[in-house]
Design an enzyme around this catalytic site. Structure first.
Site, short mmCIF file in Angstrom:
data_model
loop_
_atom_site.label_atom_id
_atom_site.label_comp_id
_atom_site.label_asym_id
_atom_site.label_seq_id
_atom_site.Cartn_x
_atom_site.Cartn_y
_atom_site.Cartn_z
N GLU A 190 41.56 45.68 47.15
CA GLU A 190 40.20 45.80 47.71
C GLU A 190 39.48 47.06 47.25
O GLU A 190 38.95 47.81 48.06
CB GLU A 190 40.26 45.73 49.25
CG GLU A 190 40.89 44.44 49.73
CD GLU A 190 40.92 44.30 51.25
OE1 GLU A 190 40.73 45.31 51.95
OE2 GLU A 190 41.14 43.17 51.74
N GLU A 318 46.54 35.39 49.37
CA GLU A 318 46.44 35.50 50.84
C GLU A 318 45.71 34.30 51.43
O GLU A 318 44.92 34.44 52.38
CB GLU A 318 45.74 36.81 51.22
CG GLU A 318 46.38 38.05 50.62
CD GLU A 318 45.78 39.35 51.12
OE1 GLU A 318 45.18 39.36 52.21
OE2 GLU A 318 45.93 40.37 50.43
#
Ligand code: GLA
Length: 419
Positions: A190, A318
């Site tokens: 991220e 994910e």
């Protein structure tokens, strides 16, 4: 089954806080045509679990099939299901920096002892059962213990060499500990700007970005985003030290919302910049925290965009499907959240989710896709049960009793009719 609904992991809390405040994170928007509300028809039981085929066999020639798990899933009901279906596991939190080396209790600027035990439990289970493991993650702004940045408050430029040594040594020690037992590492997680329209491609609300920026402003010859390059170079050095190559162990940049074009453009800018500088980078991790109104064409576009760069693999890292199509910010700035399904999810929603999962697992069948991992194994253990507040969610392929849902059946049997 040892861990049940509503238990709240640290990462779940962290991520739900993040998502509650950021519209674009974790799927913003919302078209309001979800199945929330109304009087649900009773759910139709899916086929007999005993007749369920093994997912890892169904997809053996396509990609590894994985789940992110806590260590206690390595025994009991969860373990049995993992052994049957999974060819890959990801430690949910056990390989994050704030688990492996949190700050010393009472002394935030000092490193505590290394703590490999939770991850070792998962890795030992996987190794004993011929399951591969991916590491998640060597650097993430939400799990960056203060000890990495000791001295930066008072000497922003002078601390930078020390910060770099600490990052180098942390990455080296962790990668050497696991050695060739992992097939991939999310080196950074991220690092892309959350806002697809942001003028910078980089996430700026990261302690890593801020410390490098402060060093630059204090006269150091560095850019705030250089921490990303540093992390990859240190990881590559550790891989070489281990005698491994990019065939054995992939170095991955992991990101959410890659299915959103603006976000993806930022990511691609960063990838190109790294590669132009000769930074070793092997794969892109697409988190794929999706909502029930997800657009499969955009998911495919994310995979294709990476393929078009040449020489990179894709990993779906994910995956889960939030069954409420309200924004993650509902309940705060986004207004009211859709009503809780409680313990009676409507069949219409379960069927819609099943069809979406079916399309997704089919869309992932591309030579570039190495692994497809769900974030969690079953609905009883998911961050979505706490996001945007306590509300029963049904994001995964197995229900809270670890029984295959319609979503599972839709994925493993493309011809099966979904009610
Ligand atoms: C992010 C992180 C994961 C996990 C999830 C959900 O996507 O990458 O480690 O924390 O949020 O909680």
């Amino acid at each position: 089954m040892k861990v049940m609904v509503k238990s709240k992991s640290r990462a779940a809390i962290a991520s739900s806080t993040l998502c509650a405040v950021l519209l674009a994170a974790c799927g913003g928007g919302g078209d309001g045509d979800g199945d929330g509300g109304g009087s649900p028809a009773p759910a139709i039981p899916p086929p007999d679990p005993a007749s369920a085929p093994a997912m890892k066999t169904i997809f053996a020639s396509d990609y590894l099939v994985g789940a992110a798990i806590p260590p206690n899933f390595t025994t009991g009901t969860e373990a049995t299901v993992l052994l049957k279906h999974m060819s890959s596991l990801t430690p949910e939190n056990a390989t994050k920096p704030d688990t492996i080396q949190p700050s010393l209790a009472g002394s935030p600027s000092e490193p505590g002892p290394m703590n490999f035990a939770p991850a070792d439990t998962i890795v030992a289970f996987a190794q004993a059962n011929n399951i591969k493991v991916r590491g998640h993650t060597l650097l993430w702004h939400r799990t960056a213990p203060d000890w990495f940045f000791k001295g930066c408050d008072t000497d922003p430029a002078g601390c930078l060499p020390n910060v770099r040594v600490r990052l180098h040594d942390y990455i080296h020690n962790v990668m050497v500990h696991f050695g060739d037992k992992l097939y991939a590492w999310d080196v950074v997680n991220e690092v892309v700007a959350v806002d697809p329209n942001s003028t910078t491609p980089y996430r700026t609300d990261s302690p890593w970005y801020r410390v490098y920026l402060d060093a630059k402003n204090a006269g150091a010859n560095v850019e705030p985003w250089d921490y990303i390059e540093d992390a990859f170079r240190y990881a590559d050095e550790a891989r070489t030290f281990l005698g491994l190559t990019n065939t054995d162990l992939k170095l991955v940049i992991n990101e959410f919302n890659t299915e959103i074009p603006g976000k993806r453009a930022h990511l691609i800018y960063i990838i190109n910049d790294l590669r132009n500088k000769g930074v070793p980078l092997d794969a892109v991790g697409h988190q794929m925290h999706l909502r029930i109104d997800a657009n499969v064409a955009e998911v495919t576009a994310a995979l294709v965009a990476i393929e078009n760069l040449g020489g990179l693999e894709n990993q779906v890292t994910e995956l889960d499907i939030n069954v409420y199509d309200d924004p993650a910010s509902c309940g705060t700035s986004g207004g009211k959240c859709l009503p809780d399904y409680g313990s009676a999810p409507p069949q219409s929603m379960l069927s819609r989710q099943a069809r979406l999962y079916r399309s997704l697992y089919a869309a992932f069948k591309r030579p570039s896709v190495q692994s497809v991992t769900t974030w969690g194994l079953h609905d009883g253990w998911s961050w979505y049960n706490q996001l945007p507040g306590a509300r029963a969610n049904y994001p995964l392929l197995f229900d809270a009793a670890v029984k295959p849902k319609w979503a599972f059946w839709a994925v493993v049997d493309p011809n099966l009719s979904i009610p």
